[in-house]
Design a protein around this motif. Structure first.
Motif: not given
Lengths: 155, 760
Positions: A127, A130, A133, A140, B665, B693-700
């Motif tokens: 995480q 990334l 990105v 995601q 998301l 913005t949120m990122y691919v690695g953001s806590p989701s």
């Protein structure tokens, strides 16, 4: 203008460009590759990511002259083909981990570089890798799943 | 080009080009969301001598799987394998005018008893009739199977479609009596078919408009004004004319651009071009913009008015009030917008990721001063757009530059040009009031909202987007209207401006989904200082944030469980079902909010509910959000979403899940961080550092789905339901966890902390 030699996806090219030209424009405009894409031109989103050697770099802010002789440049289409995708690309296909797909150079190549560096990378470490990105379709959840799947399979 | 070569090979050439003449006739096409369609079967389908089926659709792939889902539809209805179907999307020389691919309309338009689905059913019945004659067997004993018509009792007796029609026209009109294949016989539709484009996307080989190349193509970049309203005073061409690859500086009123042989040259040329501009306008202060909205001359609309709301509010035992605020937000596509145009004399071809091939054809023709019939717009996929991003405006940029240089010109916008001048999603100020009786029932609901718009989709008017405006075309004039006329013409909740909990009575007919009879909904629209346009769930998202937060506030006021309280005021069984299904799947803990015995420090957890019937008739969804609020820092982590959806028959369950996830998301990113900002003169959110913005690695959050399938129901949209309900579900969960109500999007840590500090 100056002739610059580049090895891209296993092939040698000589291009005659301003050495300050960002690598992205050489790849997309001169070599007409489709993988790396212009997203921001600021190194903020990842859409232009390519591998130089083992490192994932942002080609929109990397002058072509910074690629050293002997460096091998790999773009998303150099990693695998639709007929023979790289296992990480296959994991994205298996997880259906995209919507528009414009961001995938950033997502896939950044993940590949991180896992090549540390094959035992944990979920939080991936995480973190990334965390710079962007995917504006917000896929995601599937993307991280695809990356974890590949990491597990190669372990 | 490739596409033409393909058509030559497919045997569909005669059909498609003769049909192109039919479509390209003089008739002015409708410019509504769904266009005029086409009555001729040959406009939709061609069966080649090579056994391939080519289908022509006016609804394109925006990244949400419509290429695959429509291919499934054609394969299913015509009983051919998916790999023998080619889908041609949005090309004004080839495909029917289906207007704009937007508004969650692709599925309703093409998967119900009309358009593409009806064309397929008409074709299948026609093929079966032809086979009956050929085989001397009654229609009732025949079936379509694997690209052929076969005798039911002896499937070896069959005749392939290509023998019946291959390479020739059907010469039939769509038959409204043609029967769709019953859903219980589906083998392709309704299955999680893999995205056809996924291997190409994952391996970087897919064609985007950004990667598209036209022989002889040069590169343009635009030079936008430094401030809103600034006009161009002078341009010093000599500042760039000596640069390598220089082709031309192009000016048309305030539109300015450069053309160079290569892309990087154009980027540098645009940066170096010396131009002087006027100072522009003074913008309203960002910090107080939501209050500013209330004070503007406005065009007022009453969506509903039972005319007794004021009396009912006076009579009520309790009146609950709240004001909700929403900022301008942007599409912020990951790829900046790109197009290629080739204007040669009075003819033009534009390769564009537009959602609106036909509407763009007309407006590009206006901008270029040439006949619409001479303009061909070819859709080539782009980065996910989520509404009107820069795809149309950059098509105009490329067209103007190409017209000036007489060569094909490719333009891709800079990140700043994309973000500073796109058609933003609306900022809203929303006042809610409700009266409650002694039993805790809602007896009246009063909603008043203010937002500002300017421009929009460019169908018919290039001045609806920035390039047209700069080139001298104005958006339609704004005419204030106060007071609003009384509602008429039936109930319409296309913008979800009417809360789900009222009856929606107009002209004596209850068109809404709820039970509250005393109701008033008044909208004030004013003129925006920035271009605006549809951003995924336009207005529906903002209105639903207010309504679905407010129903929770009322429930809390009367100490009712938020799920039970919703159900108590709803009468639409399908909306009730999605609410209950999400609650059940989330193992909803039924009790009033906030959670009892909330601690005032540290991490607090809670759950919230939200629901919608999108646009009043276009897809149901409900969501449970679970959150962890750090009460010391104001940071919120959403840990879990449970989403239930009902969009009628499910064409592709995995595609639907992908839509629900992406929407949820994206909604979370918009709820937590996204906000357009500006200073006195210009937009300041111009990159990914200044627009959050949120990122691919953001806590989701983990995401769980409940898909309610109604195979025999009407097909509805699913692309915008989940995004619509996120902000309220999260705000309600924050309230449940902490007792603090956050009423302004985005929910930044500062705003959360302010809410926590304001707790009683």
């Amino acid at each position: 203008m100056a002739p610059i030699r580049l090895n891209v996806n296993g092939r040698d090219h000589t291009v005659d460009v301003d050495p300050a030209t960002p690598l992205l424009y050489v790849l997309s405009d001169d070599l007409q590759l489709k993988g790396p894409k212009f997203g921001c031109g600021l190194g903020q989103c990842g859409a232009c990511t390519v591998l130089v050697g083992a490192a994932a770099i942002r080609s929109c802010v990397t002058p072509v002259s910074a690629v050293r002789a002997g460096d091998r440049v790999t773009t998303l289409e150099g990693l695998g083909t639709p007929q023979r995708p790289h296992p990480l690309q296959q994991a994205f296909i298996d997880e259906q981990a995209a919507q528009c797909g414009f961001c995938l150079s950033g997502v896939i190549l950044t993940a590949k570089a991180a896992l090549d560096r540390n094959p035992a990378a944990t979920g939080p470490e991936l995480q973190e890798a990334l965390s710079n990105v962007i995917c504006r379709c917000f896929v995601q959840t599937r993307m991280m799943k695809a990356i974890a799947r590949y990491a597990k399979e190669r372990a | 080009m490739k596409r033409r070569d393909f058509l030559k090979g497919s045997g569909a050439l005669i059909v498609s080009f003769s049909v192109a003449k039919v479509i390209d006739g003089d008739a002015v096409s409708a410019q509504g969301i769904n266009g005029a369609g086409a009555g001729q079967l040959d406009s939709w389908l061609a069966v080649g001598a090579d056994r391939r089926v080519t289908a022509y659709t006016g609804k394109c792939e925006l990244g949400q799987g419509m290429l695959t889902a429509q291919t499934q539809l054609v394969a299913e209805e015509l009983a051919v394998p998916m790999d023998r179907v080619t889908l041609i999307q949005c090309d004004t020389s080839l495909t029917p005018d289906q207007g704009t691919t937007s508004g969650s309309q692709s599925t309703p338009s093409n998967f119900n008893h009309a358009n593409l689905a009806l064309a397929c059913a008409t074709a299948r019945e026609a093929l079966v009739s032809m086979a009956a004659e050929r085989l001397g067997v009654p229609v009732s004993q025949l079936m379509a199977i694997d690209g052929a018509v076969a005798v039911r009792t002896d499937r070896s007796r069959r005749v392939p479609y290509s023998d019946l029609i291959g390479g020739r026209r059907f010469n039939l009109t769509l038959n409204s009596g043609a029967k769709r294949k019953p859903s219980n016989e589906w083998t392709v539709l309704g299955t999680p078919a893999k995205r056809l484009d996924m291997p190409a996307l994952a391996t970087g080989t897919a064609e985007f408009v950004h990667t598209y190349r036209v022989p002889g193509m040069v590169h343009g970049r635009v030079v936008r004004p430094p401030a809103v309203g600034a006009t161009l005073q002078s341009v010093d061409e000599s500042s760039v004319s000596g640069m390598p690859g220089f082709v031309k500086v192009v000016r048309k009123n305030n539109f300015l651009g450069v053309v160079f042989e290569k892309e990087w040259q154009a980027v540098q040329g645009a940066a170096r071009l010396r131009a002087t501009w006027t100072a522009g306008v003074t913008l309203p202060a960002h910090a107080t913009f939501n209050e500013y909205l209330r004070r503007q001359p406005s065009r007022d609309t009453l969506s509903i008015n039972s005319r007794d709301v004021d009396q009912q509010l006076q009579r009520a035992s309790r009146v609950v009030k709240a004001t909700y605020l929403h900022p301008y937000q942007m599409h912020g596509s990951i790829g900046t917008s790109c197009a290629i145009a080739d204007v040669q004399g009075t003819r033009a071809t534009i390769w564009s990721a537009t959602q609106s091939a036909y509407p763009l054809r007309g407006s590009a023709a206006t901008l270029l001063g040439i006949p619409a019939a001479n303009v061909r717009v070819v859709f080539v996929r782009g980065a996910g757009c989520y509404g009107i991003n820069g795809a149309d405006t950059v098509s105009f940029d490329a067209a103007l530059l190409s017209q000036a240089v007489g060569r094909p010109v490719r333009v891709q916008l800079s990140r700043r040009d994309e973000m500073a001048w796109e058609n933003y999603g609306f900022a809203y100020t929303m006042d809610e009031r409700a009266g409650v009786n002694a039993a805790g029932d809602i007896v009246c609901w009063d909603y008043e909202n203010w937002y500002a718009g300017m421009g929009g989709r460019p169908g018919g008017n290039p001045g609806n987007v920035i390039t047209g405006m700069l080139a001298g075309l104005a958006p339609p004039p704004f005419t204030p209207r106060t007071p609003a006329p009384e509602p008429a013409g039936g109930f319409n909740n296309g913008s979800n401006v009417v809360p789900a909990y009222v009856t929606g009575a107009v002209g004596g007919v209850n068109g809404g989904t709820g039970t509250v009879a005393s109701q008033r909904v008044l909208t004030h629209t004013s003129l925006s200082c920035f271009p605006t346009g549809p951003l995924r769930s336009p207005s529906r998202l903002q209105n639903t944030f207010a309504h679905e937060s407010f129903i929770d506030e009322i429930a809390a006021e009367v100490k009712a469980d938020p799920v039970a309280y919703r159900v108590r005021h709803l009468r639409d069984p399908r909306l009730i079902e999605v609410v209950q299904a999400a609650a059940r799947a989330a193992r909803w803990d039924a009790r009033p909010s906030p959670k009892p015995n909330v601690r005032r420090t540290g991490i607090a957890t809670g759950r919230g509910m939200s629901c919608v019937l999108y646009e009043g008739d276009n897809g149901y969804a409900a969501m449970v959000a679970e959150v962890e609020v750090n009460q010391d820092t104001g940071a919120v982590v959403v840990t879990r979403f449970v989403i239930s959806s009902d969009c009628g028959p499910i064409s592709n369950p995995d595609g639907l899940r992908n839509q629900m996830e992406g929407g949820a998301l994206q909604g979370l990113s918009r709820a937590m961080g996204e906000e357009v900002t500006w200073d006195e003169h210009a937009i300041t959110s111009v990159d990914w550092r200044s627009y959050h913005t949120m990122y691919v690695g953001s806590p989701s959050p983990t995401i769980e789905h409940v898909l309610i399938n109604r195979p025999d129901g009407e097909a509805m949209g699913a692309g915008e339901t989940s995004i619509t309900i996120v902000a309220a579900a999260v705000a309600n969960a924050i309230f449940d966890a902490t007792g603090a109500r956050v009423r302004q999007v985005p929910f930044t840590p500062e705003r959360i902390k302010a809410g926590l500090a304001a707790r009683a």
